[in-house]
Design an enzyme around this catalytic site. Structure first.
Site, short mmCIF file in Angstrom:
data_model
loop_
_atom_site.label_atom_id
_atom_site.label_comp_id
_atom_site.label_asym_id
_atom_site.label_seq_id
_atom_site.Cartn_x
_atom_site.Cartn_y
_atom_site.Cartn_z
N GLU A 189 -3.25 7.31 -4.38
CA GLU A 189 -3.16 6.08 -3.59
C GLU A 189 -3.04 4.90 -4.54
O GLU A 189 -3.76 4.84 -5.54
CB GLU A 189 -4.43 5.93 -2.74
CG GLU A 189 -4.44 4.70 -1.86
CD GLU A 189 -5.81 4.45 -1.24
OE1 GLU A 189 -6.01 4.84 -0.08
OE2 GLU A 189 -6.66 3.87 -1.93
N TYR A 232 0.86 -1.19 0.00
CA TYR A 232 0.00 0.00 0.00
C TYR A 232 0.89 1.23 0.00
O TYR A 232 1.83 1.32 0.80
CB TYR A 232 -0.88 0.02 1.27
CG TYR A 232 -1.69 1.29 1.39
CD1 TYR A 232 -3.00 1.34 0.91
CD2 TYR A 232 -1.13 2.46 1.92
CE1 TYR A 232 -3.74 2.51 0.98
CE2 TYR A 232 -1.86 3.64 1.99
CZ TYR A 232 -3.16 3.65 1.51
OH TYR A 232 -3.88 4.81 1.56
#
Ligand code: GDP
Ligand code: MN
Length: 376
Positions: free
Chosen positions: A185, A101
């Site tokens: 993201e 992530y």
């Protein structure tokens, strides 16, 4: 303005971040063709501006073109957290070794950006962040300093990401800065079994205030939100697209802002901000109505007017004449109060329109519009 995954993917690609080959469509038949072009086996992914698609059944592997068509048919039209799937992206499947992530997000309070990274990316990232916050590195980035490769290395080390991700972290920062984003993201950023680092999913929020210097933000990148705002801007309207279902039109920015709050307080969400200003001529009302009605998310429209210098009967006249040129397709709730309210209401009553109803209080009218939108 939030982008769809396929739009975020384009930005990543533009800045040299590797992404799987993919194409977008709204047609199951075309999905079959695309799957054939991509080699047969594909991942079919719902394009909605919300996360958690995987868990909601919006990300599925299809073994061959026929299965891709079937899967696209299932996913198109699906409801994911209140978002209807209008398009699917078909992507070449990737052999995942690990999922990471990474994101950069504006930290307004600190006046900086925050890099957030974890070696435990994927669909469970929220659980990881909540249960084991130590598995998620959070490193501030000074916007004036930018992201040096030393800082990128620091982020990768803190999160336990492999060294090859440093280059991606730097490029992702380029996306943030060059594209005027408030958030980028990637979840998951993956390492494939072949050792490549690929962005498999992307979320980007562009800073609407930068529109003036981003000539590239065409309809393709902004979707219909941008198209609506562009149409409104061309007509000189003060319009901001929001993500609810009650269209809002009012006179005066303060009144419109409180109207948004009141609609929200009634359990619905405003679909837009639209201030038609003091004049409220038939033309402005018609322009405003046509923009609001062309928003597919709008289920009802709330016209909230407080007559001041412009009297309510003039506004009512404007509404009546606007309805001669704009075909009303959704229920309209009108609240007129203030200067000449009684005469304004009488004008609308005389021109009874089956889809127009009047409620005399702001709270009552908002509640009615909310009810119409949520039961529509
Ligand atoms: P999200 O649930 O909305 O975040 O959708 P994602 O695009 O992140 O997909 C969810 C999960 O599906 C990912 O975490 C991956 O585990 C898996 N996934 C997505 N694309 C691929 C792919 O190309 N190959 C494989 N094997 N898994 C994938
Ligand atoms: Mn994801």
């Amino acid at each position: 303005m939030d982008l769809y995954e396929h739009q975020a993917r384009e930005l990543f690609e533009r800045h040299g971040i590797l992404v799987p080959r993919a194409e977008v469509t709204d047609s199951p038949k075309e999905a079959r063709e695309i799957a054939r072009r991509l080699g047969g086996r594909v991942v079919v992914k719902a394009q909605v501006k919300t996360g958690g698609r995987g868990k909601a059944g919006g990300v599925k592997l299809a073994a061959d073109p026929a299965a891709a068509e079937l899967t696209a048919r299932q996913i198109l039209g699906m409801d994911i957290k209140g978002h209807t799937v209008g398009k699917v992206m078909l992507a070449q499947p990737v052999d995942i070794e690990s999922e990471f992530y990474v994101s950069y997000v504006l930290d307004r309070a600190a006046g900086r950006f925050l890099a957030i990274a974890s070696a435990e990316g994927g669909m469970e990232i929220e659980e990881v962040a909540a249960g084991r916050p130590e598995a998620v590195a959070r490193i501030p980035v000074d916007p004036a300093e930018g992201l040096t490769s030393a800082r990128a290395t620091e982020i990768a080390d803190a999160a336990g990401l492999p060294p090859q991700t440093v280059d991606v972290l730097v490029r992702l920062w380029e996306v943030l800065v060059r594209e005027d984003a408030l958030l980028v993201e990637v979840n998951p950023l993956v390492r494939t079994r072949q050792g490549q680092i690929l962005a498999l999913d992307g979320k980007v929020t562009l800073d609407d205030n930068a529109r003036f210097r981003q000539a590239r933000w065409g309809a393709g990148e902004t979707g219909y939100d941008g198209a609506l705002e562009a149409a409104a801007a061309a007509k000189g309207l003060n319009y901001v697209k929001l993500d609810g279902e009650v269209g809002v039109i009012g006179n005066g920015a303060g009144l419109v802002m409180s109207t948004l709050d009141v609609v929200d307080g009634c359990g619905a969400r405003p679909a837009n901000f639209l201030d038609i200003g003091g004049g409220a001529s038939a033309q402005v009302m018609a322009d405003g109505l046509s923009v609001v009605l062309s928003d597919p998310d709008v289920k009802s429209v709330f016209v909230n007017v407080f007559g001041g210098i412009t009297a309510c009967d003039a506004v009512a006249d404007g509404i009546v004449r606007a309805l001669e040129t704009v075909r009303l397709t959704k229920p309209l709730v009108v609240r007129l109060d203030g200067n000449n309210a009684a005469r304004g209401r009488a004008v609308l009553e005389e021109h009874a329109h089956p889809l127009v109803q009047q409620v005399t209080t702001m709270d009552g009218a908002a509640a009615r519009a909310a009810e119409l939108a949520t039961t529509a």
